[in-house]
Design a protein around this motif. Structure first.
Motif, PDB file in Angstrom:
ATOM      1  N   ILE A  65       0.873  -1.378  -0.008  1.00 23.34           N
ATOM      2  CA  ILE A  65       0.119  -0.017   0.043  1.00 23.34           C
ATOM      3  C   ILE A  65       0.868   1.431   0.020  1.00 23.34           C
ATOM      4  O   ILE A  65       0.503   2.167  -0.633  1.00 23.34           O
ATOM      5  N   ALA A  66       1.982   1.300   0.751  1.00 25.13           N
ATOM      6  CA  ALA A  66       2.792   2.514   0.916  1.00 25.13           C
ATOM      7  C   ALA A  66       3.448   2.615  -0.410  1.00 25.13           C
ATOM      8  O   ALA A  66       3.699   3.697  -0.937  1.00 25.13           O
ATOM      9  N   ALA A  67       3.742   1.503  -0.969  1.00 31.98           N
ATOM     10  CA  ALA A  67       4.441   1.728  -2.433  1.00 31.98           C
ATOM     11  C   ALA A  67       3.563   2.312  -3.565  1.00 31.98           C
ATOM     12  O   ALA A  67       3.906   2.756  -4.551  1.00 31.98           O
ATOM     13  N   ALA A  68       2.235   1.938  -3.477  1.00 29.14           N
ATOM     14  CA  ALA A  68       1.223   2.330  -4.344  1.00 29.14           C
ATOM     15  C   ALA A  68       0.686   3.568  -4.180  1.00 29.14           C
ATOM     16  O   ALA A  68       0.101   4.184  -5.231  1.00 29.14           O
ATOM     17  N   ALA A  69       0.976   4.227  -3.189  1.00 29.58           N
ATOM     18  CA  ALA A  69       0.314   5.446  -2.774  1.00 29.58           C
ATOM     19  C   ALA A  69       0.413   6.516  -3.952  1.00 29.58           C
ATOM     20  O   ALA A  69       1.274   6.526  -4.437  1.00 29.58           O
ATOM     21  N   TYR A  70      -0.834   7.257  -4.091  1.00 32.49           N
ATOM     22  CA  TYR A  70      -0.756   8.199  -5.204  1.00 32.49           C
ATOM     23  C   TYR A  70      -1.063   9.557  -4.880  1.00 32.49           C
ATOM     24  O   TYR A  70      -1.954   9.672  -4.163  1.00 32.49           O
ATOM     25  N   VAL A  71      -0.282  10.635  -4.982  1.00 30.14           N
ATOM     26  CA  VAL A  71      -0.798  11.855  -4.362  1.00 30.14           C
ATOM     27  C   VAL A  71      -1.086  12.764  -5.799  1.00 30.14           C
ATOM     28  O   VAL A  71      -0.395  12.726  -6.624  1.00 30.14           O
ATOM     29  N   HIS A  72      -2.406  13.320  -5.649  1.00 30.82           N
ATOM     30  CA  HIS A  72      -2.994  13.974  -6.681  1.00 30.82           C
ATOM     31  C   HIS A  72      -2.778  15.442  -6.712  1.00 30.82           C
ATOM     32  O   HIS A  72      -2.636  15.658  -5.697  1.00 30.82           O
ATOM     33  N   ASP A  73      -2.228  16.146  -7.812  1.00 36.22           N
ATOM     34  CA  ASP A  73      -1.839  17.411  -7.571  1.00 36.22           C
ATOM     35  C   ASP A  73      -3.098  18.455  -7.369  1.00 36.22           C
ATOM     36  O   ASP A  73      -2.838  19.559  -7.394  1.00 36.22           O
ATOM     37  N   GLY A  74      -4.362  18.011  -7.396  1.00 37.17           N
ATOM     38  CA  GLY A  74      -5.352  18.940  -7.344  1.00 37.17           C
ATOM     39  C   GLY A  74      -5.713  19.286  -5.950  1.00 37.17           C
ATOM     40  O   GLY A  74      -5.093  18.854  -5.152  1.00 37.17           O
ATOM     41  N   PRO A  75      -6.567  20.234  -5.757  1.00 34.05           N
ATOM     42  CA  PRO A  75      -6.969  20.481  -4.278  1.00 34.05           C
ATOM     43  C   PRO A  75      -7.556  19.456  -3.427  1.00 34.05           C
ATOM     44  O   PRO A  75      -8.252  18.756  -3.980  1.00 34.05           O
ATOM     45  N   PRO A  76      -7.391  19.366  -2.128  1.00 29.78           N
ATOM     46  CA  PRO A  76      -7.950  18.429  -1.271  1.00 29.78           C
ATOM     47  C   PRO A  76      -9.504  18.380  -1.419  1.00 29.78           C
ATOM     48  O   PRO A  76      -9.985  19.672  -1.696  1.00 29.78           O
ATOM     49  N   ALA A  77     -10.232  17.326  -1.745  1.00 31.95           N
ATOM     50  CA  ALA A  77     -11.548  17.192  -1.985  1.00 31.95           C
ATOM     51  C   ALA A  77     -12.087  15.855  -1.816  1.00 31.95           C
ATOM     52  O   ALA A  77     -11.415  14.937  -1.395  1.00 31.95           O
ATOM     53  N   LEU A  78     -13.351  15.877  -1.502  1.00 32.42           N
ATOM     54  CA  LEU A  78     -14.239  14.774  -1.505  1.00 32.42           C
ATOM     55  C   LEU A  78     -15.208  14.483  -2.517  1.00 32.42           C
ATOM     56  O   LEU A  78     -15.859  15.565  -2.977  1.00 32.42           O
ATOM     57  N   THR A  79     -15.275  13.242  -2.968  1.00 35.07           N
ATOM     58  CA  THR A  79     -16.054  13.199  -4.042  1.00 35.07           C
ATOM     59  C   THR A  79     -17.028  11.685  -3.773  1.00 35.07           C
ATOM     60  O   THR A  79     -16.530  10.768  -3.620  1.00 35.07           O
ATOM     61  N   LEU A  80     -18.203  11.981  -3.624  1.00 35.86           N
ATOM     62  CA  LEU A  80     -19.368  11.006  -3.260  1.00 35.86           C
ATOM     63  C   LEU A  80     -19.698  10.432  -4.666  1.00 35.86           C
ATOM     64  O   LEU A  80     -20.089  11.148  -5.702  1.00 35.86           O
ATOM     65  N   TYR A  81     -19.729   9.148  -4.623  1.00 35.99           N
ATOM     66  CA  TYR A  81     -20.456   8.438  -6.036  1.00 35.99           C
ATOM     67  C   TYR A  81     -21.530   7.823  -5.342  1.00 35.99           C
ATOM     68  O   TYR A  81     -21.638   7.078  -4.339  1.00 35.99           O
ATOM     69  N   THR A  82     -22.728   8.002  -6.078  1.00 40.23           N
ATOM     70  CA  THR A  82     -24.000   7.296  -6.045  1.00 40.23           C
ATOM     71  C   THR A  82     -24.287   6.554  -7.152  1.00 40.23           C
ATOM     72  O   THR A  82     -24.520   7.165  -8.298  1.00 40.23           O
ATOM     73  N   MET A  83     -24.657   5.226  -7.179  1.00 37.78           N
ATOM     74  CA  MET A  83     -24.833   4.467  -8.037  1.00 37.78           C
ATOM     75  C   MET A  83     -26.459   4.324  -8.179  1.00 37.78           C
ATOM     76  O   MET A  83     -26.920   3.794  -7.019  1.00 37.78           O
ATOM     77  N   ILE A  84     -27.135   4.604  -9.111  1.00 36.11           N
ATOM     78  CA  ILE A  84     -28.547   4.543  -9.311  1.00 36.11           C
ATOM     79  C   ILE A  84     -28.964   3.919 -10.346  1.00 36.11           C
ATOM     80  O   ILE A  84     -28.502   3.867 -11.560  1.00 36.11           O
ATOM     81  N   ASN A  85     -29.929   3.165 -10.017  1.00 31.53           N
ATOM     82  CA  ASN A  85     -30.566   2.158 -11.045  1.00 31.53           C
ATOM     83  C   ASN A  85     -31.578   3.061 -12.131  1.00 31.53           C
ATOM     84  O   ASN A  85     -32.328   3.728 -11.628  1.00 31.53           O
ATOM     85  N   ASN A  86     -31.430   2.939 -13.383  1.00 30.81           N
ATOM     86  CA  ASN A  86     -31.959   3.626 -14.427  1.00 30.81           C
ATOM     87  C   ASN A  86     -33.477   3.241 -14.488  1.00 30.81           C
ATOM     88  O   ASN A  86     -34.237   3.914 -15.082  1.00 30.81           O
ATOM     89  N   ARG A  87     -33.814   2.176 -13.987  1.00 29.04           N
ATOM     90  CA  ARG A  87     -35.153   1.527 -14.460  1.00 29.04           C
ATOM     91  C   ARG A  87     -35.938   2.029 -13.037  1.00 29.04           C
ATOM     92  O   ARG A  87     -37.047   2.771 -13.413  1.00 29.04           O
ATOM     93  N   SER A  88     -35.556   1.849 -11.874  1.00 28.74           N
ATOM     94  CA  SER A  88     -36.348   1.909 -10.909  1.00 28.74           C
ATOM     95  C   SER A  88     -36.159   3.396  -9.995  1.00 28.74           C
ATOM     96  O   SER A  88     -37.051   3.736  -9.227  1.00 28.74           O
ATOM     97  N   GLU A  89     -34.899   3.974 -10.532  1.00 31.54           N
ATOM     98  CA  GLU A  89     -34.465   5.204  -9.708  1.00 31.54           C
ATOM     99  C   GLU A  89     -34.132   4.919  -8.284  1.00 31.54           C
ATOM    100  O   GLU A  89     -33.592   6.014  -7.701  1.00 31.54           O
ATOM    101  N   ALA A  90     -33.743   3.776  -7.963  1.00 30.64           N
ATOM    102  CA  ALA A  90     -33.414   3.518  -6.598  1.00 30.64           C
ATOM    103  C   ALA A  90     -31.954   3.737  -6.447  1.00 30.64           C
ATOM    104  O   ALA A  90     -31.217   3.355  -7.230  1.00 30.64           O
ATOM    105  N   GLY A  91     -31.414   4.325  -5.397  1.00 33.42           N
ATOM    106  CA  GLY A  91     -30.007   4.424  -5.047  1.00 33.42           C
ATOM    107  C   GLY A  91     -29.587   2.877  -4.689  1.00 33.42           C
ATOM    108  O   GLY A  91     -30.235   2.146  -4.111  1.00 33.42           O
ATOM    109  N   ALA A  92     -28.414   2.580  -5.375  1.00 34.75           N
ATOM    110  CA  ALA A  92     -27.719   1.213  -5.190  1.00 34.75           C
ATOM    111  C   ALA A  92     -26.680   1.077  -4.404  1.00 34.75           C
ATOM    112  O   ALA A  92     -26.202  -0.050  -4.013  1.00 34.75           O
TER     113      ALA A  92
END
Length: 208
Positions: A34-61
């Protein structure tokens, strides 16, 4: 009775989307790897929420959280099922999240039956590092508790007291949408429903 029926519906949707694979069933990567694989991104500190949504029912999954901290960028993917050879994981935290891995992760979830709602908010370096610490200390997440875990991390962060802990992916996404500074985009794909196809394609490219 209504609450029980609602929770059962969420569990069923999560099973189809892939929020059903506790990391206790998978081998953790070593701390050295894990230490060897660590990747530092040059963008600003940020949080990104991913929400997977069913296209048929519109339910969050499914819910997950990419954390771009000054020390490294990871994805907290509680009970997630998008895993591939070369993608290092320890207790539902994915490491080495390069732009290539980020794109793979987004597109593997997006297919003809599901779209991905992506919400990003810039935070201070301290908040991003705190989010990373919380994700790493959360431990392996039980089946179908992805949104409980993701909202639990967010709700503990300074400045995120408006985030409520919840079982429901769409509720968490709608809640975060009210937070100042959040931007949104949606990823759609017309791939077949089976995520394994996208994963196999990625693995083939990585071994070339």
């Amino acid at each position: 009775m209504y609450f029980r029926a609602t929770v059962l519906a969420v569990l069923a949707a999560s099973a189809l989307a892939g929020c059903t694979t506790p990391s206790a069933n998978r081998e953790n990567a070593s701390l050295e790897a894990i230490a060897a694989a660590a990747y530092v991104h040059d963008g600003p500190p940020a949080l990104t929420l991913y929400t997977m949504i069913n296209n048929r029912s519109e339910a969050g999954a499914h819910s997950s959280l990419m954390i771009n901290a000054p020390s490294q960028r990871v994805i907290f993917d509680p009970a997630g099922s998008v895993r591939a050879v070369g993608l290092l994981e320890r207790d539902d935290v994915l490491y080495g999240v390069t732009p290539r891995i980020e794109q793979f992760y987004e597109r593997a979830h997006a297919r003809e039956t599901y779209r991905v709602r992506i919400q990003r908010v810039e935070v201070s370096p301290d908040v991003a590092e705190r989010a990373l610490q919380l994700a790493e200390s959360y431990g392996a997440v039980s089946q179908s508790q992805c949104t409980v875990a993701t909202s639990g991390v967010l709700s503990q962060l300074p400045g995120f007291g408006d985030i409520n802990r919840t079982w429901f992916p769409n509720k968490l996404a709608d809640n975060l949408a009210q937070h100042p500074g959040v931007t949104e985009r949606v990823v759609r794909e017309d791939d077949a429903d089976d995520k394994a196809v996208a994963i196999a394609r990625f693995e083939a490219q990585e071994t070339q």
